[in-house]
Write a protein that holds these residues in place. Sequence first.
Motif, PDB file in Angstrom:
ATOM      1  N   SER A 304       1.046  -1.323  -0.011  1.00  0.00           N
ATOM      2  CA  SER A 304       0.274  -0.021   0.002  1.00  0.00           C
ATOM      3  C   SER A 304       1.154   1.523  -0.188  1.00  0.00           C
ATOM      4  O   SER A 304       2.057   1.352   0.852  1.00  0.00           O
ATOM      5  N   HIS A 305       0.832   1.840  -0.753  1.00  0.00           N
ATOM      6  CA  HIS A 305       1.237   3.675  -0.839  1.00  0.00           C
ATOM      7  C   HIS A 305       0.176   4.691   0.529  1.00  0.00           C
ATOM      8  O   HIS A 305      -0.464   3.549   1.275  1.00  0.00           O
ATOM      9  N   GLY A 306       1.110   5.568  -0.090  1.00  0.00           N
ATOM     10  CA  GLY A 306       0.312   6.588   1.712  1.00  0.00           C
ATOM     11  C   GLY A 306       0.398   8.208   0.536  1.00  0.00           C
ATOM     12  O   GLY A 306       0.947   8.105  -0.208  1.00  0.00           O
ATOM     13  N   ARG A 307      -0.296   8.951   1.377  1.00  0.00           N
ATOM     14  CA  ARG A 307      -0.976  10.229   1.627  1.00  0.00           C
ATOM     15  C   ARG A 307      -2.201   9.763   0.232  1.00  0.00           C
ATOM     16  O   ARG A 307      -2.473   9.555   0.385  1.00  0.00           O
ATOM     17  N   ASP A 308      -1.696  11.126  -0.316  1.00  0.00           N
ATOM     18  CA  ASP A 308      -2.416  11.732  -2.074  1.00  0.00           C
ATOM     19  C   ASP A 308      -3.344  12.127  -2.076  1.00  0.00           C
ATOM     20  O   ASP A 308      -4.350  11.838  -1.953  1.00  0.00           O
ATOM     21  N   HIS A 309      -3.214  12.984  -1.702  1.00  0.00           N
ATOM     22  CA  HIS A 309      -5.285  14.232  -1.598  1.00  0.00           C
ATOM     23  C   HIS A 309      -4.284  15.842  -1.986  1.00  0.00           C
ATOM     24  O   HIS A 309      -3.673  16.309  -2.106  1.00  0.00           O
ATOM     25  N   ALA A 379      -2.285   3.619   6.043  1.00  0.00           N
ATOM     26  CA  ALA A 379      -1.891   4.032   6.571  1.00  0.00           C
ATOM     27  C   ALA A 379      -0.421   3.821   6.534  1.00  0.00           C
ATOM     28  O   ALA A 379      -0.066   3.712   5.510  1.00  0.00           O
ATOM     29  N   TYR A 380       0.123   5.167   6.635  1.00  0.00           N
ATOM     30  CA  TYR A 380       1.618   6.229   6.591  1.00  0.00           C
ATOM     31  C   TYR A 380       1.819   7.310   7.460  1.00  0.00           C
ATOM     32  O   TYR A 380       1.259   7.877   7.859  1.00  0.00           O
ATOM     33  N   ARG A 381       3.208   6.583   8.187  1.00  0.00           N
ATOM     34  CA  ARG A 381       3.062   7.064   9.209  1.00  0.00           C
ATOM     35  C   ARG A 381       2.889   8.610   9.841  1.00  0.00           C
ATOM     36  O   ARG A 381       3.074  10.028   9.033  1.00  0.00           O
ATOM     37  N   GLY A 382       1.996   8.575  10.736  1.00  0.00           N
ATOM     38  CA  GLY A 382       0.890   9.717  10.774  1.00  0.00           C
ATOM     39  C   GLY A 382      -0.652  10.024  10.140  1.00  0.00           C
ATOM     40  O   GLY A 382      -1.318  10.413  11.278  1.00  0.00           O
ATOM     41  N   ALA A 383      -0.734   9.207   9.319  1.00  0.00           N
ATOM     42  CA  ALA A 383      -1.784   8.697   8.363  1.00  0.00           C
ATOM     43  C   ALA A 383      -2.918   9.326   8.648  1.00  0.00           C
ATOM     44  O   ALA A 383      -4.545   9.705   9.030  1.00  0.00           O
TER      45      ALA A 383
END
Length: 790
Positions: A304-309, A379-383
């Motif tokens: 899974s990747h993180g962020r992207d907004h 989720a990625y560090r801090g999510a």
Amino acid sequence: MPDSNMPDLSRLKFGVGQAVPRQEDPILLQGRGRYTDDISLPGALYAVMVRSPYAHGVIKGIETEAAKEVPGVVGVFTGADLEGHGYGHMRCVLPLKNADGSPLKNIDRPSLAMDKVRFVGDPVAFVVAETKQAARDGAEAVFVDIDVLPAVTEASAAAAADAPQLYDHLPGNLCLDFHYGETEKVAAAFAAAAHVTRLSIRNNRVVVCAMEPRSAIGEYDAESGRYTLHVGSQGVFGLKGQMANDILKVAPEKVRILTGNVGGSFGMKASAYPEYLCLLHAAKLLGKPVKWTDERTGSFLSDSHGRDHEVDAELALDAEGKALAVRLTAYANMGGYLATVAPLMGTGNFVKNVQSNYATPLIEVNTRCLVTNTSPVSAYRGAGRPEGNYFFERLLEQAAKETGRSAIELRRINHIKPDAFPFKASTGSVYDSGDFSAVLDQALQAADWDGFAARKAESQARGKLRGRGIGNFLECTAPPMKEQGEIRFEADGTVTIITGTLDYGQGHWTPFAQVLHSQLGVPFESIRLVQGDSDLLIAGGGTGGSKSLMASGAAIVEAAQLVIEKGRTAASHMLEAAVGDIEFERDAEGLGRFAIAGTDRSIGIMELAQRIRTANNPPPDLPTSLDVRHVFGEAPQAYPNGCHICEVEIEPETGHTEVVRYMSVNDFGVIVNPLMVAGQAHGGIVQGIGQALMERVSYSEEGQLLSGSYQDYCLPRAADVPDFGFVSHPSPCTTNPLGAKGCGEAGCAGSLPAVMNALVDALSEFGISHIDMPATPEVVWRAIAGAKAA
């Protein structure tokens, strides 16, 4: 709690507050760690996944006969082979609702795609062989016939009327239309505002890049009908529940999850992946363990990747500069499927964290969560927590420029004041403690804010642009979950802690041992930690949300008190005194003892544990051991906060940006181990620098991953970061027994705004007021060139 007449435990060599080196490090540095790929089971077979080379298309057929003829191949499996066995699917577990009150439109993801592929890397088959090379050869011989369809990779583009549709049941690719806030009141606040600041902000997608690729081994015992999965995870108890209840559809006691050392996760390894069912199915069918280890290229595609907004952020201020309302209107990219907690980051965590440490009375968040032909996001560090802080800090800095105010004074004006605690935020969160302006002031002093002019002049003399930025932050951490705290006194004289949180790089053994040592006075060097066997757990929330110390630490504290109560009963027999006369105390070396009040008669806790174990003909009311299995209930959330100050230098001819100074002042409440807390902060800061300046997942129009290796995807290295200043300004948390606040993800929350505010400050002489992450050299150079040409 221990008796009040006990000595100051903070002075103990291994007590709470001491910078004790990580006990895990000698094992790991000497190569004695045991990661999943290190495990070799007798007779094990090897699996390789077959993945879609296309981002979107209809599966017309999968030809496997050639693969079955490859020497060493013992099985080739497709989605059709998994059908009919009663297996379930992976799906989002969050009970989120749309703005109209209807539930989120979920997606049931099979372990192998059968109808369509929806991102490059979507698994469609897997091959099992006697060797890994044979499995590779077999996988290359599988032919997947796909009728390619147009792809969409951006969430905003997926919302367009003419966008490719990924699912029939998701018109417009929309799975959740989230709303939070009182729209009319927020609109009125903006209408009445003396000033409104607006920014369009991109929260760039990142690859998680754990040092250890995912790996798993599936086993099945035909006699007992029991599955065992060796796998890197963030918590074996939760993963057991997901695998048993949702995917395998068997009773939980039929599943065992084992996790050894884990080389990083940052949220990515928390939940089940398609490979895990595939391995267990093959192990059951073939009667042998089946092992799979991903390669780095596969990790870029399948993790899974993180962020992207994509976010339109707005801030309304009154004439005095006080925040009236903040509003976020966002697109959140879910990828090709809905991961377990995929919508959380752009919805609830935006809501709870965008306020940061500011007394903002009104918050509105409108987020459209859409599927695209990209790797799923989770989720990625801090999510979502670093992002929420980032949005507000960028708005505040921009508002200061637009109104001619000092950004520092604007922060002070809006900070929640110490006399306001407990402070109920407009999100429903209740902040229990903090002194936010004092933290800001200490950070300014520690960073030598007033000396910046001289440093900027020196940079200019070398042809460099220099800027400085502040990153105030407050995180809503430690989601309430039950957590196990078991203490066992072993026959060999060691003491074992069993807990449901799990160390995937943080280093739990040392601080947990410090807590237990401080509570019971058992020798620090005798304490062991067990955390990766689901058979030993009756509860456990795993590690995530910066909650391990608050959850496991609290469980250990409460379990220790139960040990003391059992010990008083046992000591009363050994010392021939009434239970009411037995006190628990510490000797001169800090070791725990049970003593008869007012006398010099006592027995050490370790000796007592041994004597109970070996007692002959013990009385019926004598405890058989000092062992305790305890489940800590739930504690309210905690709110770590702080202020980061960063200085950058930019080379205008190339756009290269370098972080040259960095200071952070942090309120993590009571700190159990300062050395490890500083290390956690450093790691988060580096990841924040990476996202701010370097990391970007890039797709082609066809959905091909253009940044699919470290030749195309840049991570920060040691040479890219300066020494980090770290200062503690604690306000003890009142919601858990240790007074601690989470620290694991705070580095990202402070560094994203600090770095980007510094970058914009450096570029302000060109009239540049905003630049999106990642500010790569090309992006910065183009911004400068564009400003000069304007």
